[in-house]
Every structure is written in structure tokens, then in C-alpha cells.
Design a protein around this motif. Sequence first.
Motif, PDB file in Angstrom:
ATOM      1  N   MET A  28      25.663  70.092  12.654  1.00 42.38           N
ATOM      2  CA  MET A  28      25.499  70.738  13.975  1.00 42.38           C
ATOM      3  C   MET A  28      24.161  70.315  14.584  1.00 42.38           C
ATOM      4  N   GLY A  29      23.139  70.224  13.743  1.00 41.89           N
ATOM      5  CA  GLY A  29      21.825  69.801  14.231  1.00 41.89           C
ATOM      6  C   GLY A  29      21.873  68.385  14.781  1.00 41.89           C
ATOM      7  N   GLU A  30      22.683  67.557  14.160  1.00 42.13           N
ATOM      8  CA  GLU A  30      22.802  66.170  14.642  1.00 42.13           C
ATOM      9  C   GLU A  30      23.467  66.111  16.020  1.00 42.13           C
ATOM     10  N   GLY A  31      24.115  67.203  16.389  1.00 44.38           N
ATOM     11  CA  GLY A  31      24.749  67.282  17.705  1.00 44.38           C
ATOM     12  C   GLY A  31      23.770  67.567  18.837  1.00 44.38           C
ATOM     13  N   VAL A  32      22.500  67.799  18.500  1.00 44.78           N
ATOM     14  CA  VAL A  32      21.489  68.073  19.531  1.00 44.78           C
ATOM     15  C   VAL A  32      21.100  66.743  20.174  1.00 44.78           C
ATOM     16  N   ARG A  33      21.775  66.413  21.242  1.00 41.69           N
ATOM     17  CA  ARG A  33      21.593  65.123  21.912  1.00 41.69           C
ATOM     18  C   ARG A  33      21.530  65.344  23.416  1.00 41.69           C
ATOM     19  N   ALA A  34      20.772  64.500  24.074  1.00 38.94           N
ATOM     20  CA  ALA A  34      20.641  64.610  25.531  1.00 38.94           C
ATOM     21  C   ALA A  34      22.015  64.551  26.182  1.00 38.94           C
ATOM     22  N   GLY A  35      22.252  65.455  27.129  1.00 37.50           N
ATOM     23  CA  GLY A  35      23.525  65.472  27.858  1.00 37.50           C
ATOM     24  C   GLY A  35      24.557  66.402  27.246  1.00 37.50           C
ATOM     25  N   VAL A  36      24.294  66.886  26.039  1.00 34.36           N
ATOM     26  CA  VAL A  36      25.261  67.791  25.388  1.00 34.36           C
ATOM     27  C   VAL A  36      25.013  69.222  25.880  1.00 34.36           C
ATOM     28  N   ASP A  37      26.075  69.905  26.211  1.00 33.00           N
ATOM     29  CA  ASP A  37      25.979  71.296  26.643  1.00 33.00           C
ATOM     30  C   ASP A  37      25.836  72.175  25.394  1.00 33.00           C
ATOM     31  N   TYR A  38      24.767  72.950  25.339  1.00 32.65           N
ATOM     32  CA  TYR A  38      24.547  73.796  24.155  1.00 32.65           C
ATOM     33  C   TYR A  38      25.686  74.805  23.978  1.00 32.65           C
ATOM     34  N   GLN A  59      28.742  74.240  24.387  1.00 36.83           N
ATOM     35  CA  GLN A  59      29.805  73.551  23.657  1.00 36.83           C
ATOM     36  C   GLN A  59      29.460  73.477  22.164  1.00 36.83           C
ATOM     37  N   LEU A  60      28.178  73.203  21.861  1.00 39.24           N
ATOM     38  CA  LEU A  60      27.766  73.186  20.439  1.00 39.24           C
ATOM     39  C   LEU A  60      28.080  74.536  19.791  1.00 39.24           C
ATOM     40  N   HIS A  61      27.791  75.595  20.558  1.00 41.83           N
ATOM     41  CA  HIS A  61      28.028  76.948  20.037  1.00 41.83           C
ATOM     42  C   HIS A  61      29.518  77.168  19.748  1.00 41.83           C
ATOM     43  N   VAL A  62      30.354  76.814  20.701  1.00 42.29           N
ATOM     44  CA  VAL A  62      31.803  77.024  20.517  1.00 42.29           C
ATOM     45  C   VAL A  62      32.312  76.145  19.362  1.00 42.29           C
ATOM     46  N   ASP A  63      31.849  74.897  19.324  1.00 38.63           N
ATOM     47  CA  ASP A  63      32.255  74.008  18.223  1.00 38.63           C
ATOM     48  C   ASP A  63      31.847  74.593  16.868  1.00 38.63           C
ATOM     49  N   SER A  64      30.666  75.236  16.840  1.00 42.48           N
ATOM     50  CA  SER A  64      30.196  75.773  15.556  1.00 42.48           C
ATOM     51  C   SER A  64      31.114  76.892  15.066  1.00 42.48           C
ATOM     52  N   THR A 104      22.156  78.379  27.292  1.00 46.97           N
ATOM     53  CA  THR A 104      23.395  77.937  27.953  1.00 46.97           C
ATOM     54  C   THR A 104      23.192  76.620  28.691  1.00 46.97           C
ATOM     55  N   ARG A 105      22.076  75.954  28.422  1.00 45.09           N
ATOM     56  CA  ARG A 105      21.753  74.750  29.200  1.00 45.09           C
ATOM     57  C   ARG A 105      22.273  73.480  28.536  1.00 45.09           C
ATOM     58  N   VAL A 106      22.284  72.429  29.339  1.00 42.14           N
ATOM     59  CA  VAL A 106      22.555  71.091  28.808  1.00 42.14           C
ATOM     60  C   VAL A 106      21.249  70.570  28.202  1.00 42.14           C
ATOM     61  N   LEU A 107      21.360  69.990  27.021  1.00 45.97           N
ATOM     62  CA  LEU A 107      20.160  69.534  26.306  1.00 45.97           C
ATOM     63  C   LEU A 107      19.542  68.317  26.978  1.00 45.97           C
ATOM     64  N   GLU A 108      18.194  68.282  26.941  1.00 43.43           N
ATOM     65  CA  GLU A 108      17.452  67.154  27.497  1.00 43.43           C
ATOM     66  C   GLU A 108      16.322  66.801  26.542  1.00 43.43           C
ATOM     67  N   PRO A 109      15.862  65.551  26.607  1.00 44.67           N
ATOM     68  CA  PRO A 109      14.771  65.141  25.722  1.00 44.67           C
ATOM     69  C   PRO A 109      13.554  66.054  25.876  1.00 44.67           C
ATOM     70  N   GLY A 110      12.954  66.410  24.754  1.00 43.15           N
ATOM     71  CA  GLY A 110      11.764  67.264  24.770  1.00 43.15           C
ATOM     72  C   GLY A 110      12.078  68.723  24.475  1.00 43.15           C
TER      73      GLY A 110
END
Length: 447
Positions: A287-297, A299-304, A374-380
Amino acid sequence: MNQPDFDALYADHLATMKRRADEALSRSGFDHLVVPSGTQHYQVFDDRDYPYAVNPQFKAWLPLTRVPYSWLVYTPDTSRPGQRPKVIFYQPFDYWHVVPDAPSGWWVEHFDIHIIRKPEEALALLPKPAARCAVLGEPQSTLGDYAPNNPAAAVDYLEYQRSYKTPYEIALMREAQHLAVRGHRAAEAAFREGKSEFAIHMAYCGAVGQDLGELPYNNIVALNEHGAVLHYTELGRSAPAPVRSFLIDAGASFHGYASDITRTYATDKSGEFQAMIDAVDAAQIKMGEGVRAGVDYKQLHVDSHLTLMGILKDFGVIKVSPEAALETGVSAAFFPHGLGHPIGLQVHDVAGFAESDRGGKIPRPPGHPYLRMTRVLEPGMVVTIEPGLYFIDMLLDEVKKNGRADSVDWGRVDAFRPYGGIRIEDEVMCTAGDAVNLTRPAFAAAA
Ligand code: GLY
Ligand code: MN
Ligand code: MN
């Protein structure tokens, strides 16, 4: 461990802070940014003070977490090129308490520093007129005409920008990881020695060198069934018999930056609960590897949810597909919190829902009332990734009441209930490329 070059990193961080302040002032229409560090708060009908908590807007500029009644003053360069921001530094004459040390460290050379001995001496040093100042703080920090006005245009912008950590901030957050990991290792050792929750907590604090006044949140130290209480902070004074499992959610602070780490352990390293911990641990890494720019958090939550329900299915706890468990609310009974949250100056850092730097809120997905990001992930950005599986009677009763009892093998629930629950939590940084897990290298370095 070699410490990074904080002097160089801080100079860049400060340049970023000034740029952000310029924009915040321009948007809010003020001339000066004025940030009180905060005051001490007293208990009602008592002369006892609560632990002092610094204004996060103040510690964003300065690695100072223990100087109440101090102020940061910033005026954009255009009015007086080359001027340094001002720090009004409260250092009282006081023989009752230890007073803050004289200013020192990597920040000092960048500021025009004024020592004051009484809080009201700040008045003469604050920019005039007060009406031209954006004052960011809590109401109690009011001094004369300088009442915090917290202009929304400035606060929204600054909080949004705080999502993007500077290299200086990442370096401090890495140190906060190393500190907490020292505590986690001591805590695991104390658990294996059969110590009580209180004694494990003390071992943690001793290894980190921090206690409640400094830790970023109250330690969660839970043996056996207590692991099913999400924010269990009771600290039992005697160890249960037998001790089966241990969940610890505990962080550390480093110059005001937080870490927030959870691990779960089993006494029996070859038992079924350990196998479930291992499955959650492996899933958490993915799941941590899914933290990538452009990914909606979101969606990560629902996938988890789907991943965790896959684990429960493998262990025979649920009898329906992960998709069905998610759809019917059964998964929320076993995983009743969010996948994680932004972290930085605050353990639950600001702007997790921010729609833009001009305000607005991105709602949570329906049925997920505790998600904090609830945001889309971005670098930083840095977020926690903290999946969990718990055996919580109150929520499992709801499953029965909702007519979903057939989805669950209750015998398997009975088998796992005595272990409480599992949570694994790391901090993960989003970059332009692969995710960077900040926590696991700290455990590896300590091993
Ligand atoms: N320790 C609180 C949390 O994980 O959010
Ligand atoms: Mn957390
Ligand atoms: Mn936590």
C-alpha cells in the motif's frame, strides 16, 4: 548516525517560507505577517498550567517549541530590501522555572532577534499599525491591539503549502523516525519480557528521551484485547496472563516535527495471529508503494479495504468476497478507520481535505467517515499508511443487526478476539517517482 547539514537545508527552507508568506500577504491584503508562539494555558480554578503547545504556524518558521510569549514578524523584502525577519524571543527573569536558553542553532543568523523579559514588551517591537498585520494564532495570544485575525486567504494558502515538505522538513521528519524507532525497539523488548502496558510505555519514553509533554500524541500501548480499542491509552499497571499480543502506536518529536508509527507483535511467533500480522505487514508495504504522484488517496483507502478483506477471507474470518464485504459495510466493522493522514508539524497535519490553496473541502467518500485525507497525492507530501484489522464487539454486533451475520465465520472471530487487533503504520513520502518509506529504513538501521 551522521546528522544532515541543517544549516544549509534551513536557509532554503526559510527562503520557501518567505515566498509563501509573500503570497499569503498579497492574497489577504496585509503588510506584515505576525505569528505569536502561543501562551501557557491554565486549568480552571487552578494555578496549574497545561503542557505548553506551540503554535504550528510559529514552529513552521523556527525550530522553537518551548518559548511561549514569543513572536515571529515577517515583512516582505520590497519595503526594506535585505531586512531579516524579526524574532521577539521571550526569556524571562524567573527563578521558579528553567527559562529558555539564549537563542542558538542554525536559525539564529537569519533573524533580527530581540530578547524580551516580560510578554508585554513585545508590543513596542510589533509592526505598526496593528490593523496592517495578519496575526496567525489563538485568541489567548492577543496582546494589545494585536488580536489574531487569522485571515482565511492567508491561512488557507499557508496550510495548503505546508503539504509540500521542504528538504529541511523531510530531514527533521527522518530524525523523528529514528527517535521513535529507538522507543519501539525498547517497547518490543519490554513486551517480550512480560512487562505491563505502563512499564512498556516507560521503556518507550526512556529510550526516546521524551514523555507526554514532548511526544506528538499519547502513546497507545495495548496488550491482548486492548488492541481492539483504537485509541487505547489506559496503560494497565499489571500484565495480563497470558500475554498474547501487543499493539503499539507511538511517535516522537524532533524540533517540532512528528513521527507516528504502529507495530503489532504476537507472543507466539509461529501462531495464526503472527501469520495474520505478517499478512497485514506485507500488504502495508505494498500500500505504501502506492503513494505516487497523481494517485487519489481516497482510492488507496478503498483499495486497502479490499486487500484487508482478502486477508480476512484467507484466514476464514469472512465468508464473502472482499468486494461484497466492502459493499455491505462488513469491511468497515473490521477496518473502521482511515488508511492514514498527512503528517508533519502536526501528527494529523493540516490540509488533508483542502480542495485548493484558496479553500474548499474535498468530501470523504460515502461510508468512510474517519478518513483524514481526500486529496490527490503530489511530490513532497508525506502521509501515513496505517491499515488495520480489529475484532471489536460493538462493530461486529452492528454487522449482525444489519442482517450480515452470514458474511462472517463467528468461530473464527472468537479465535482472534483475544488478540485485539493489528495495525501497521509507516510514514511515506510522495515523490515524482517511487514512494519513499521514511519509517522502514529507520527500523533497518536500528536492527
Ligand atoms: N496515532 C494516531 C494515528 O495514527 O493517527
Ligand atoms: Mn496515524
Ligand atoms: Mn498512529
